[in-house]
Design an enzyme around this catalytic site. Structure first.
Site, mmCIF file in Angstrom:
data_model
loop_
_atom_site.group_PDB
_atom_site.id
_atom_site.type_symbol
_atom_site.label_atom_id
_atom_site.label_comp_id
_atom_site.label_asym_id
_atom_site.label_seq_id
_atom_site.Cartn_x
_atom_site.Cartn_y
_atom_site.Cartn_z
ATOM 1 N N TRP A 1 1.175 -4.262 13.364
ATOM 2 C CA TRP A 1 1.580 -3.842 12.088
ATOM 3 C C TRP A 1 3.899 -3.575 12.623
ATOM 4 O O TRP A 1 3.910 -3.785 11.532
ATOM 5 C CB TRP A 1 1.227 -1.939 11.988
ATOM 6 C CG TRP A 1 0.326 -2.117 11.415
ATOM 7 C CD1 TRP A 1 -1.039 -1.362 12.163
ATOM 8 C CD2 TRP A 1 -0.160 -2.580 10.781
ATOM 9 N NE1 TRP A 1 -1.728 -1.803 11.989
ATOM 10 C CE2 TRP A 1 -2.001 -2.279 10.442
ATOM 11 C CE3 TRP A 1 0.060 -3.665 9.208
ATOM 12 C CZ2 TRP A 1 -2.809 -2.296 9.598
ATOM 13 C CZ3 TRP A 1 -0.837 -3.649 8.225
ATOM 14 C CH2 TRP A 1 -1.594 -3.296 8.174
ATOM 15 N N ASP B 1 6.345 5.099 12.047
ATOM 16 C CA ASP B 1 5.147 4.738 11.115
ATOM 17 C C ASP B 1 4.416 5.269 12.252
ATOM 18 O O ASP B 1 4.810 4.980 13.213
ATOM 19 C CB ASP B 1 5.362 2.260 11.476
ATOM 20 C CG ASP B 1 3.657 2.402 10.496
ATOM 21 O OD1 ASP B 1 2.960 3.893 10.620
ATOM 22 O OD2 ASP B 1 3.332 1.052 10.319
ATOM 23 N N LYS C 1 -5.797 6.670 8.119
ATOM 24 C CA LYS C 1 -5.833 6.884 9.065
ATOM 25 C C LYS C 1 -6.446 8.610 9.817
ATOM 26 O O LYS C 1 -7.538 8.758 9.997
ATOM 27 C CB LYS C 1 -4.975 5.903 10.484
ATOM 28 C CG LYS C 1 -4.475 5.045 9.336
ATOM 29 C CD LYS C 1 -5.429 3.759 9.640
ATOM 30 C CE LYS C 1 -5.278 2.378 9.226
ATOM 31 N NZ LYS C 1 -4.256 2.289 9.664
#
Ligand SMILES: *Cc1c(COP(=O)(O)O)cnc(C)c1O
Length: 362
Positions: free
Chosen positions: A104, A173, A197
């Site tokens: 990511w 993030d 998530k």
């Protein structure tokens, strides 16, 4: 219809707290006496105003945000933030630092590069397959911001403490560990997290942005991609992801009123992670993929002695009502995602299953 629910170790979309799902179910056809579902009411109604404002108030309390921070609910997932952050917060004359700790983070870097922004990758753990969080990083003294990925969902690593970067604000993030532990927000200029998530359903991304970052938004980017557009309209410039915001509100209520805040959540999460890491550390059958000091409390990644055994493990686990244990398709192996809503009881049951599986196959 079967009411049976599995032990959910999915990486995302992932488990949600059962009381939250039950409350959604109970109020689904008639929200607060409106005679409508929350998915049917206007986002300009008092009903939805109360939902979004309560969600924001709870996020503010849980993270102890002061007035300089704004809480936004955006669409496009965490992935759109990879582009919005450099578009809004990195002028052409400045440079930002990025730490590359996995898939990511790499995507965040690529998006900034695609926009031809001036960025510097100040550290990377790619040399060992992203199995650790780099230390002793030389950050640029004048970085416009420093971008990190707090938890690396695929590789199973997590920043144990956030770095002291001295210069520019941190941008993080936090998609896969947002609201899993308390932290000091002060060094952060911007935090973002795809909800699916740890805090809600897919379709909404929470962005927490500080005023100084908000001031950077340039004029010449599309309206929908400006943080200022959403901040000035309480995330209701256009139709917000109403159902996602509602679910987040209920998850935040659960965190505050049932769990009792982020300290308590952290304590439970640590117990859960320890349960699985203890099994791995006592075994030569299960091998953790992350360095000890960088292990994630959210995504526990491990290998078995062979790919065949991994396949068998995942299959037998499924037959025993453990879902989501297959590692990300890009890395293989196994992964147990143990976000906030996955209970300690589920994790303990999995630990027992792992021990039994090793005894039979080790
Ligand atoms: C899942 C994930 C993403 C991508 O999120 P989307 O909402 O699907 O765009 C980004 N970063 C991290 C750390 C993730 O775990």
């Amino acid at each position: 219809m079967s009411e049976k629910r599995i032990h959910n170790f999915n990486a995302g979309p992932a488990a949600l707290p059962l009381p939250v799902l039950q409350e959604i179910q109970e109020s689904f056809l008639n929200f607060k006496g409106s005679g409508m579902s929350i998915t049917e009411v206007s986002h300009r109604s008092k009903w939805f105003d109360d939902v979004i404002n309560d969600a924001i108030a709870r996020i503010r309390r849980l993270l102890k945000l002061d007035d300089t921070y704004q809480v936004l609910f955006l669409q496009g997932g965490a992935s759109l933030q990879f582009a919005m952050i450099p578009m809004n917060c990195l002028t052409d004359s400045d440079s930002a630092d990025y730490v590359n700790t996995g898939t990511w983070a790499t995507k965040a870097i690529q998006e900034a590069q695609l926009l031809e922004k001036n960025i510097k990758v100040v550290a990377s753990s790619e040399d060992r397959g992203f199995c650790y969080i780099p230390e002793n990083i030389a950050y640029s003294p004048k970085a416009a911001y420093v971008h990190i990925t707090s938890n690396n969902t695929i590789k199973g690593t997590q920043w144990p403490v956030y770095p002291d970067v001295k210069g520019g604000p941190l941008v993080a993030d936090m998609s896969s560990d947002f609201m899993s532990r308390p932290f000091d927000v002060k060094p952060f200029g911007l935090i973002y997290a795809g909800a699916q998530k740890n805090i809600g359903p897919a379709g909404v991304c929470v962005v927490i942005i500080r005023d100084d970052m908000l001031k950077r938004t340039p004029k010449n980017i599309p309206t929908m991609l400006k943080y200022t557009t959403h901040a000035s309209k309480n995330s209701m410039y256009n139709t917000p992801p109403c159902f996602g915001v509602y679910t987040i509100q209920l998850v935040m209520k659960w965190l505050e009123e049932t769990i009792g805040g982020l300290e308590n959540m952290d304590a439970i999460n640590r117990k859960k992670a320890k349960c699985l890491y203890d099994v791995m550390d006592k075994s030569r059958f299960y091998q953790g993929t992350a360095d000890l000091s960088s292990r994630s409390l959210m995504n526990v990644t491990f290998r078995l002695p062979s790919e065949d055994l991994e396949k068998q493990f995942v299959q037998e686990a499924l037959a025993n009502d453990f879902g989501g244990l297959k590692g990300h398709r890009s890395v293989g192996g196994c992964r147990a995602s143990i976000y906030n809503a996955t209970t300690l009881a589920s994790v303990q049951t999995l630990a027992d299953f792992m021990i039994t599986f090793e005894r039979k196959n080790g």
